[in-house]
Design an enzyme around this catalytic site. Structure first.
Site, PDB file in Angstrom:
ATOM      1  N   CYS A 100      -1.418  10.371  -3.184  1.00  0.00           N
ATOM      2  CA  CYS A 100      -0.017  10.014  -2.945  1.00  0.00           C
ATOM      3  C   CYS A 100       0.749   9.678  -4.214  1.00  0.00           C
ATOM      4  O   CYS A 100       1.978   9.595  -4.185  1.00  0.00           O
ATOM      5  CB  CYS A 100       0.056   8.836  -1.973  1.00  0.00           C
ATOM      6  SG  CYS A 100      -0.686   9.168  -0.357  1.00  0.00           S
ATOM      7  N   HIS A 154      -5.332   5.027 -14.375  1.00  0.00           N
ATOM      8  CA  HIS A 154      -6.422   5.715 -13.662  1.00  0.00           C
ATOM      9  C   HIS A 154      -7.666   4.831 -13.684  1.00  0.00           C
ATOM     10  O   HIS A 154      -8.159   4.476 -14.750  1.00  0.00           O
ATOM     11  CB  HIS A 154      -6.719   7.052 -14.338  1.00  0.00           C
ATOM     12  CG  HIS A 154      -7.364   8.062 -13.431  1.00  0.00           C
ATOM     13  ND1 HIS A 154      -8.470   7.781 -12.664  1.00  0.00           N
ATOM     14  CD2 HIS A 154      -7.039   9.355 -13.160  1.00  0.00           C
ATOM     15  CE1 HIS A 154      -8.811   8.856 -11.976  1.00  0.00           C
ATOM     16  NE2 HIS A 154      -7.956   9.829 -12.250  1.00  0.00           N
ATOM     17  N   HIS A 194      16.413  -1.891  -8.206  1.00  0.00           N
ATOM     18  CA  HIS A 194      15.927  -1.296  -6.958  1.00  0.00           C
ATOM     19  C   HIS A 194      14.446  -0.960  -7.100  1.00  0.00           C
ATOM     20  O   HIS A 194      13.970  -0.621  -8.187  1.00  0.00           O
ATOM     21  CB  HIS A 194      16.716  -0.025  -6.613  1.00  0.00           C
ATOM     22  CG  HIS A 194      18.198  -0.228  -6.571  1.00  0.00           C
ATOM     23  ND1 HIS A 194      18.840  -0.854  -5.527  1.00  0.00           N
ATOM     24  CD2 HIS A 194      19.167   0.092  -7.477  1.00  0.00           C
ATOM     25  CE1 HIS A 194      20.145  -0.902  -5.780  1.00  0.00           C
ATOM     26  NE2 HIS A 194      20.364  -0.341  -6.944  1.00  0.00           N
ATOM     27  N   HIS A 210       5.822   3.077  -2.755  1.00  0.00           N
ATOM     28  CA  HIS A 210       5.241   4.110  -1.891  1.00  0.00           C
ATOM     29  C   HIS A 210       4.995   3.575  -0.483  1.00  0.00           C
ATOM     30  O   HIS A 210       4.307   2.564  -0.305  1.00  0.00           O
ATOM     31  CB  HIS A 210       3.939   4.616  -2.502  1.00  0.00           C
ATOM     32  CG  HIS A 210       3.097   5.422  -1.559  1.00  0.00           C
ATOM     33  ND1 HIS A 210       3.575   6.529  -0.884  1.00  0.00           N
ATOM     34  CD2 HIS A 210       1.804   5.271  -1.166  1.00  0.00           C
ATOM     35  CE1 HIS A 210       2.616   7.021  -0.121  1.00  0.00           C
ATOM     36  NE2 HIS A 210       1.532   6.284  -0.277  1.00  0.00           N
ATOM     37  N   HIS A 231       9.261   3.503   8.609  1.00  0.00           N
ATOM     38  CA  HIS A 231       9.646   3.486  10.020  1.00  0.00           C
ATOM     39  C   HIS A 231      10.215   4.829  10.463  1.00  0.00           C
ATOM     40  O   HIS A 231       9.863   5.340  11.530  1.00  0.00           O
ATOM     41  CB  HIS A 231      10.666   2.371  10.268  1.00  0.00           C
ATOM     42  CG  HIS A 231      11.084   2.232  11.686  1.00  0.00           C
ATOM     43  ND1 HIS A 231      12.139   2.949  12.234  1.00  0.00           N
ATOM     44  CD2 HIS A 231      10.598   1.468  12.704  1.00  0.00           C
ATOM     45  CE1 HIS A 231      12.280   2.634  13.504  1.00  0.00           C
ATOM     46  NE2 HIS A 231      11.353   1.737  13.811  1.00  0.00           N
ATOM     47  N   ASN A 286       4.346   7.904   6.513  1.00  0.00           N
ATOM     48  CA  ASN A 286       3.802   8.096   5.166  1.00  0.00           C
ATOM     49  C   ASN A 286       3.866   9.585   4.845  1.00  0.00           C
ATOM     50  O   ASN A 286       3.043  10.363   5.317  1.00  0.00           O
ATOM     51  CB  ASN A 286       2.360   7.579   5.108  1.00  0.00           C
ATOM     52  CG  ASN A 286       1.737   7.733   3.723  1.00  0.00           C
ATOM     53  OD1 ASN A 286       2.295   8.386   2.848  1.00  0.00           O
ATOM     54  ND2 ASN A 286       0.579   7.132   3.529  1.00  0.00           N
TER      55      ASN A 286
END
Length: 515
Positions: A247, A326, A410, A414, A443, A447
């Protein structure tokens, strides 16, 4: 408190003398307790951040005053002095010109985000809660325990009733064929790209760099080749196809495109971020592999980047920083999101119970690198002072958590799940409004993997909250395990682009998400 105020006023009206002993309740309030310390902190932040400016202003004033008092004789004497030192003046000028030239030639080229678009599936692909559970039961692949587990996950997930699943999953029984997976990829990628080209008036032949990321679906020819074929992109295009990176691959794709734009002058780069669900739905009964079924939904985004100076005028944002972390060297981190077969040979993605702890460690490493790049000097000094007191003086002091709200206006976290958003809100000490875009994206769209951060940015724009100079922090987590951040700065007050994902529903949000 009201009684105390009234008593003080009555005493003044009756002519009370100064010598009267004041009752403790009548004293002025303790400002250290009553004044909100965040305002003191903001004042400190302003003072430190503008310290150089505040010091330079009086120096400049003195120079101007001295210059204004010079008479013609003083100016003539200065000119004669420079004439007698002509070699020094020429040498200094040459060094100045040479240094300026080297700086201009070697400085990083600015990367502008001209526009982006998010795919929105047709209403026929919506998967409300009741239909999802009904179809899961009708497939015959799940036992009662697994069905109950999915029901509980859905109830706590933060997903609404308007998320989308691919066409193949609406069939009974589901038909997760290679052809259906290709059709899903084409529908999502082409849908996002068609809107992007229409909104920007950029021709496909003008694209010099193409980066596509999709973690779990990597056919031959590749997804990037499918786009080249569809839009007849030019033959010398630099195309890349990123797979298996989870992701957070959207930020990785942006970083790769940025690096390519440093090498190739005066061109455009397109980044396409998506995930494919059709062939990656799990039809077994292993609990840790059922969670992705409940969270992942159809979505994708296309982003147009440019290094052309003329595009600054129409671009929405400028890329400021990309920081990648990582943790794959650690075995637990490497296996916490892992595609594998279950005991009966059915393939799915397993999520470890250690996922949140590993994500927290990756986040800590990432923000440790990002902090010095974005935090005001006031926050860095406070953090350093706390560290010195704890390490050198061996004092048991509470670690200072930098206030990232001073660095960013802002936050696009994710939308991996409600727990992820909750943890980042708590650990970064954010306010509900800062995570509103993430919660509402989860919502409304679920995802959508690497593209979720773009739906969140579109939400902020649709709400009319993006102003010139605002900074945005996009942060994503992915298998491997990775935590990646991108920082953007708004070049103008940004309005949503045409045919945005929130066009017909933004007025209904925010909604209250059931806990």
């Amino acid at each position: 408190m009201a009684g105390g105020g009234e008593g003080a006023a009555a005493a003044q009206a009756s002519g009370a003398t100064v010598g009267v002993r004041i009752h403790p309740a009548r004293r002025l309030p303790d400002f250290l307790q009553s004044v909100n310390l965040k305002y003191v902190k903001l004042g400190y932040h302003y003072l430190i951040s503008h310290l150089i400016t505040l010091c330079l202003v009086p120096i400049m004033v003195i120079i101007i005053i001295e210059a204004s008092q010079m008479n013609p004789d003083d100016v003539r004497q200065l000119w004669l002095h420079l004439q007698y030192n002509l070699v020094s003046v020429i040498t200094c000028s040459a060094f100045l010109v040479f240094g300026s030239t080297v700086y201009i030639m070697t400085r990083p080229r600015p990367v502008y985000l001209v526009d982006y678009s998010c795919y929105r599936a047709p209403d026929s692909l919506k998967a409300p809660y009741d239909r999802f559970m009904k179809h899961s039961r009708l497939t015959g692949d799940f036992d009662e325990s697994s069905l109950e587990f999915q029901r509980k996950i859905l109830e706590r997930s933060g997903l609404g009733d308007e998320t989308y699943v691919p066409e193949a999953m609406h069939s009974i029984p589901p038909q997760p064929s290679m052809q259906a997976a290709r059709e899903e990829a084409e529908e999502v990628m082409y849908g996002a790209l068609d809107k992007l080209f229409a909104n920007t008036s950029v021709k496909p032949k003008e694209i010099g760099v193409l980066v596509v990321n999709c973690s779990l679906f990597n056919p031959t020819p590749s997804l990037s080749a499918m786009i080249v074929n569809k839009y007849k992109l030019r033959g010398n295009i630099k195309s890349f196809n990123l797979g298996g990176m989870g992701c957070s691959a959207g930020v990785i794709a942006i970083d790769l495109a940025k690096d390519m734009l440093q090498v190739h002058r005066n061109t455009y780069a397109i980044v396409v971020s998506t995930e494919n669900i059709t062939q990656n739905w799990y039809f077994g009964n292993k609990k840790s592999m059922l969670i992705p079924n409940c969270l992942f939904r159809v979505g994708g985004a296309a982003v147009l980047l440019s290094n052309k100076s003329k595009d600054r005028r129409r671009a929405k944002y400028k890329l400021v920083h990309v920081v990648r972390t990582h943790k794959g060297a650690d075995d637990k981190a490497f296996r916490c999101v892992y595609q594998e077969q279950d005991d009966v040979g059915k393939i799915g993605v397993s999520l470890s119970k250690d996922l949140m702890a590993i994500a927290g460690g990756a986040l800590k490493t990432n923000i440790t690198t990002l902090g010095p790049l974005v935090l005001p000097i006031s926050e860095q000094l406070l953090f350093f002072a706390t560290l010195v007191i704890k390490k050198l003086l061996k004092k048991n002091v509470k670690p200072y958590i930098p206030d990232f709200k001073l660095a960013f206006d802002h936050f696009c976290i994710h939308a991996g799940g409600r727990a992820v958003i909750d943890e980042l809100e708590r650990n970064l000490q954010l306010l509900p409004v800062h995570v509103e875009a993430s919660r509402m994206t989860l919502h409304r769209f679920g995802n959508t993997s690497s593209s979720s951060i773009w739906y969140e940015l579109a939400y902020i724009e649709a709400k009319g909250r993006m102003r010139r100079g605002h900074r945005v922090w996009q942060i994503a987590f992915g298998s491997g395990f990775k935590c990646n951040s991108a920082v953007w700065q708004a070049l103008r007050s940004v309005r949503p682009s045409k045919n945005g994902p929130w066009d017909d529903c933004i007025d209904r949000y925010p909604v209250k998400v059931v806990s």
